[in-house]
Design a protein around this motif. Structure first.
Motif, mmCIF file in Angstrom:
data_model
loop_
_atom_site.group_PDB
_atom_site.id
_atom_site.type_symbol
_atom_site.label_atom_id
_atom_site.label_comp_id
_atom_site.label_asym_id
_atom_site.label_seq_id
_atom_site.Cartn_x
_atom_site.Cartn_y
_atom_site.Cartn_z
ATOM 1 N N TYR A 56 0.871 -1.182 0.000
ATOM 2 C CA TYR A 56 0.000 0.000 0.000
ATOM 3 C C TYR A 56 0.898 1.220 0.000
ATOM 4 C CZ TYR A 56 -3.159 3.745 1.178
ATOM 5 O OH TYR A 56 -3.865 4.925 1.139
ATOM 6 N N TYR A 58 0.689 5.786 -0.916
ATOM 7 C CA TYR A 58 -0.125 6.933 -1.278
ATOM 8 C C TYR A 58 0.731 7.887 -2.102
ATOM 9 C CZ TYR A 58 -3.141 11.030 -0.813
ATOM 10 O OH TYR A 58 -3.939 12.110 -1.079
ATOM 11 N N GLY A 62 -4.400 6.508 -2.958
ATOM 12 C CA GLY A 62 -3.866 5.263 -2.435
ATOM 13 C C GLY A 62 -3.779 4.191 -3.510
ATOM 14 N N PHE A 63 -2.803 3.302 -3.373
ATOM 15 C CA PHE A 63 -2.674 2.156 -4.267
ATOM 16 C C PHE A 63 -2.507 0.891 -3.438
ATOM 17 C CE2 PHE A 63 -1.589 5.580 -7.123
ATOM 18 C CZ PHE A 63 -2.158 5.185 -8.318
ATOM 19 N N TYR A 64 -3.284 -0.137 -3.780
ATOM 20 C CA TYR A 64 -3.206 -1.407 -3.061
ATOM 21 C C TYR A 64 -2.408 -2.412 -3.883
ATOM 22 C CZ TYR A 64 -6.484 0.417 0.315
ATOM 23 O OH TYR A 64 -7.065 1.176 1.302
ATOM 24 N N ARG A 107 5.409 15.840 -1.167
ATOM 25 C CA ARG A 107 4.725 16.799 -0.304
ATOM 26 C C ARG A 107 5.667 17.218 0.821
ATOM 27 N NH1 ARG A 107 -0.297 13.811 1.732
ATOM 28 N NH2 ARG A 107 1.229 12.147 1.912
ATOM 29 N N ARG A 108 5.386 18.356 1.392
ATOM 30 C CA ARG A 108 6.232 18.857 2.473
ATOM 31 C C ARG A 108 6.287 17.822 3.605
ATOM 32 N NH1 ARG A 108 5.535 24.711 5.456
ATOM 33 N NH2 ARG A 108 7.620 24.777 6.353
ATOM 34 N N GLN A 109 7.486 17.483 4.037
ATOM 35 C CA GLN A 109 7.743 16.531 5.125
ATOM 36 C C GLN A 109 7.482 15.078 4.734
ATOM 37 O OE1 GLN A 109 9.677 18.479 7.160
ATOM 38 N NE2 GLN A 109 8.806 17.425 8.898
ATOM 39 N N ASP A 110 7.132 14.813 3.482
ATOM 40 C CA ASP A 110 6.972 13.428 3.072
ATOM 41 C C ASP A 110 8.316 12.926 2.548
ATOM 42 O OD1 ASP A 110 5.760 11.017 2.685
ATOM 43 O OD2 ASP A 110 4.356 11.688 1.138
ATOM 44 N N GLN B 27 -6.626 0.536 -6.906
ATOM 45 C CA GLN B 27 -6.741 1.637 -5.957
ATOM 46 C C GLN B 27 -7.787 1.346 -4.884
ATOM 47 O OE1 GLN B 27 -7.255 5.177 -8.341
ATOM 48 N NE2 GLN B 27 -5.583 4.524 -9.638
ATOM 49 N N GLU B 105 -12.178 2.457 3.240
ATOM 50 C CA GLU B 105 -11.048 2.788 2.365
ATOM 51 C C GLU B 105 -10.836 4.291 2.280
ATOM 52 O OE1 GLU B 105 -11.216 -0.982 -0.769
ATOM 53 O OE2 GLU B 105 -12.029 0.958 -1.356
ATOM 54 N N ARG B 108 -9.165 5.396 5.392
ATOM 55 C CA ARG B 108 -7.745 5.021 5.373
ATOM 56 C C ARG B 108 -6.952 5.947 4.451
ATOM 57 N NH1 ARG B 108 -8.175 -0.734 3.262
ATOM 58 N NH2 ARG B 108 -10.311 -0.875 3.993
ATOM 59 N N GLU B 109 -7.557 6.277 3.305
ATOM 60 C CA GLU B 109 -6.840 7.123 2.348
ATOM 61 C C GLU B 109 -6.624 8.533 2.914
ATOM 62 O OE1 GLU B 109 -7.310 6.419 -1.610
ATOM 63 O OE2 GLU B 109 -6.939 8.455 -2.313
ATOM 64 N N ALA B 112 -3.755 8.449 5.303
ATOM 65 C CA ALA B 112 -2.451 8.491 4.621
ATOM 66 C C ALA B 112 -2.146 9.912 4.143
ATOM 67 C CB ALA B 112 -2.443 7.514 3.452
ATOM 68 N N LYS B 113 -3.173 10.555 3.609
ATOM 69 C CA LYS B 113 -2.973 11.901 3.063
ATOM 70 C C LYS B 113 -2.528 12.899 4.129
ATOM 71 C CE LYS B 113 -5.404 15.469 0.407
ATOM 72 N NZ LYS B 113 -6.643 15.827 -0.295
ATOM 73 N N LEU B 116 1.397 13.455 7.939
ATOM 74 C CA LEU B 116 2.685 14.120 7.708
ATOM 75 C C LEU B 116 3.036 14.955 8.928
ATOM 76 C CD1 LEU B 116 2.247 15.314 4.020
ATOM 77 C CD2 LEU B 116 3.649 13.427 4.837
ATOM 78 N N GLY B 366 2.862 9.203 5.920
ATOM 79 C CA GLY B 366 2.317 9.090 4.567
ATOM 80 C C GLY B 366 1.602 7.776 4.297
ATOM 81 N N TYR B 368 -1.439 4.639 5.900
ATOM 82 C CA TYR B 368 -2.677 4.541 6.690
ATOM 83 C C TYR B 368 -2.432 4.084 8.122
ATOM 84 C CZ TYR B 368 -2.529 -0.200 4.475
ATOM 85 O OH TYR B 368 -2.163 -1.446 3.993
ATOM 86 N N ARG B 376 -7.741 -2.838 6.829
ATOM 87 C CA ARG B 376 -7.663 -3.434 5.489
ATOM 88 C C ARG B 376 -7.825 -4.952 5.573
ATOM 89 N NH1 ARG B 376 -2.322 -3.437 1.669
ATOM 90 N NH2 ARG B 376 -3.196 -4.652 -0.036
#
Lengths: 169, 513
Positions: A56, A58, A62-64, A107-110, B27, B105, B108-109, B112-113, B116, B366, B368, B376
């Protein structure tokens, strides 16, 4: 499926002055003429997916999966140089760059990620000198400075080394 | 010229071959709409989490299926579902038969977003996110593991209570589904046999909208748009008439409001303490134990993540002392030195397999987070066992209440014992993952994971061995990464199981076994 990346390199411009008939070694062969040379290069990088050690992640969503779609990219560059002092000193200046055709911004801090949109332009230069008293021995020095960049740090890289060239047969 | 032609063909076919191997990357959980294994007709009699009783929330008595108003609604469904546009069909397939999976989902997304950590100011101080002004940097929230587990617990708990109310009225009013009333209505999802008033889909959308908009205020428009599409998709699918949706939506909002009221006073607002309180915890640990943890970032972060999360209100555990672990071995003691020797040995001889495990479970910035990772797994199991929405909500509720209780218990131990991280206690020690900004003992991954595995193992007995093995691997991953001592992980597993068992005991008595 593993990594599938293929690259197509197209020598956009290979003009070696004044004698370009020496294949891969023109830079050492400018015994005649003024010793000035220029070289150009361009490449299109068709990139497949790379694999990371988690399933997973982002980016902007998100991508699984553990596969990451890598952005295609273009690289390009040009070099101009001259051999001096009876071909014992080479001085060259270069300009090259990378342009990603996709990808996303950090992204900032990523943390950085393989599929970031990485662009840069870089100027550089190099010196190569062969000592006249020991055959084959030489020193090299080069440097590159990132002029502009996106998801690439602005930096100056310098390198130096000693070379020894010898024949195998 | 003759030679160029075949070359061009080879070039073009290579291009096609490599383009075609770039399939679309998933996704979301890719699953086919399914028929529910059970309908749980008695679901309205189960014990709610916060509500006193399901009929505490009222909805209007629905009109009879012979009423002109109902017949107008039915005709609208028939017209809408007869022929779907491509976008409508995609929406129906997306929300599918168990929309809790999609909303989970989305949660969770968003985690993640927003996961930070704030960047330092130019003068070396650190700003903090502000719920009052969420759009100002650093954006609110910083969805670290304590934030994420709490968000998921309120979301899951509210869904469970709301669907209990929903089921109560479904079987009280027994309004047949549109496709039962009029067999000529086209349906695009399995005809599940549930009474349609109030709509369970609308309840799920409303609860998600209220909870997630409160937890991620900058995403309110995005969430509202998703909820609107979700509710429309129920009509396009031929599953509900408009009054089903209105009633489902209103009860969902009412239940979610009750959960958000609890959230306002659960102590989370004080969890990210100011520096003097944080320093006092550090000083207290130094006085009591003779050691304390320090952040090693540059510039130094003056306050760790949520020092007072251990004081946040628990769900199923009576108090943090009930599950607080024994003190860790003192730095310099034989037990400590054994753990250090192991970490140094791993760092010097890390295998590819160990590195993969560390990366797989990293769930750091960054991502979940570990609570998201376990949600999940739960969603995968809900599909595998064809859980209906009420039963899925029950799984999410107990799973996430256990995970949040585990987080509270773990954070209590972290700041009570204030134990130094390996990177701070071992001179010159290098780790392969970044050391998190809170004390070492006990391991959050281990505690979260053991609590989660305990609940999942209870709800899905056939998966117990697999879930326990995941938790053990998650615990080990932190040792491989060099950010926890073995005793952090092992005690964390024991602590997490103890926490999870409290949730299981509540689940056993709620009527839904």
């Amino acid at each position: 499926m593993g990594i599938c990346t293929i690259e197509f390199r197209i020598p956009a411009l290979t003009t070696c002055l004044p004698d370009s008939a020496q294949g891969f070694k023109p830079c050492r062969q400018y015994q005649t003429g003024s010793g000035i040379y220029v070289r150009g290069q361009g490449a299109f990088h068709l990139r497949g997916n790379c694999v990371i050690e988690r399933d997973y992640y982002y980016t902007t969503q998100g991508f699984y999966t553990d596969e990451v779609d890598m952005p295609d990219a273009i690289t390009y560059g040009a070099v101009a140089g001259i051999w001096l002092f009876n071909n014992s000193l080479k001085i060259e200046a270069s300009f090259d760059g990378l342009k990603s055709l996709g990808g996303f911004d950090i992204r900032r801090q990523d943390a950085g990620f393989p599929s970031n949109k990485m662009n840069f332009t870089r100027v550089g230069g190099g010196l190569q000198y062969y000592f006249p008293f020991v055959k084959g021995f030489g020193v090299v020095a080069s440097g590159g400075y990132i002029l502009t960049g996106r998801n690439v740090g602005q930096s100056l890289a310098l390198s130096g080394g000693v070379t020894y060239q010898f024949g195998i047969w | 010229m003759k030679k160029i032609f075949p070359l061009l063909i080879i070039f073009a076919s290579a291009l096609l071959f490599f383009q075609s191997c770039e399939k679309d990357l998933p996704q979301q959980l890719d699953y086919e709409a399914y028929e529910f294994a059970t309908l749980d007709e008695d679901g309205g009699t189960w014990n709610p989490v916060l509500l006193n009783a399901p009929d505490q929330i009222g909805i209007p008595t629905p009109g009879a299926i012979t009423d002109p108003a109902y017949l107008t609604e039915l005709a609208a469904v028939k017209a809408a579902s007869a022929q779907l546009t491509r976008a409508q069909d995609a929406a129906v397939r997306y929300w599918s038969s168990n929309s809790l999976i999609r909303w989970n989902e989305i949660a969770r997304e968003l985690t993640a977003k927003y996961n930070l950590t704030p960047a330092p100011n130019a003068d070396g101080t650190y700003p903090a996110p502000n719920a009052i002004n969420p759009g100002q940097y650093p954006l609110f929230p910083f969805s670290h593991p304590p934030y994420a587990c709490r968000m998921l617990a309120y979301w899951g708990g509210a869904q469970y209570d709301a669907l209990m109310v929903n089921w109560h009225y479904k079987y009280q009013f027994n309004r047949p589904a549109p496709y039962t009333v009029d067999a000529s209505i086209t349906t695009h999802l399995p005809e599940n046999g549930l009474p349609s008033y109030p709509s369970e889909g609308a309840t799920i959308a409303a609860v998600s909208q209220v909870i997630l908009s409160a937890m991620f205020p900058l995403e309110k428009d995005f969430i509202t748009e998703k909820a609107a599409e979700h509710k429309s998709s129920l009509i396009w699918a031929g599953m509900n008439v408009q009054s089903d949706i209105v009633a489902g939506d209103s009860l969902g909002r009412a239940v979610a409001a009750i959960f958000m009221n609890r959230a306002k006073t659960d102590g989370m607002a004080n969890a990210q303490t100011p520096r003097p309180i944080s320093d006092s915890l550090s000083n207290a640990a130094q006085a009591r134990w003779g050691w304390h943890w320090e952040n090693l970032e540059s510039p130094r972060r003056p306050v760790g993540i949520t020092p007072y999360f251990g004081r946040v209100k628990l769900w199923c555990v009576p108090n943090v002392e009930a599950v607080r672990p024994v003190p860790p071995p003192a730095p310099g003691s034989p037990e400590f030195l054994t753990a250090v020797a192991e970490l140094q040995d791993i760092a010097d001889n890390l295998t590819t397999e160990q590195r993969k495990i560390a990366n797989f479970w990293a769930d750091g910035l960054g991502t979940y987070t570990p609570p998201g990772h376990w949600n999940r797994f739960a969603a995968d199991l809900m599909v595998k066992y064809r859980e209906n929405p009420l039963r899925s909500a029950r799984t999410f509720a107990y799973l996430n209440m256990a995970i949040m209780d585990a987080g509270i218990s773990c954070w209590d131990a972290k700041y009570y014992y204030h134990y130094p991280r390996p990177a701070g206690a071992i001179p010159g020690f290098k780790t392969i993952l970044g050391t998190p900004n809170f004390p070492s003992y006990t391991s959050g991954h281990s505690t979260f994971s053991a609590a989660a595995a305990t609940v999942l193992g209870h709800i899905f007995p056939a998966e117990k061995a697999r879930a326990d093995a995941w938790a053990e691997e998650a615990a080990l991953s932190r040792i491989y990464a060099g950010i926890h001592y073995r005793f952090d992980s092992e005690v964390g597993i024991t602590q997490g199981r103890a926490v999870g068992n409290y949730s299981v005991e509540v689940a056993k008595l709620d009527g839904g076994e």
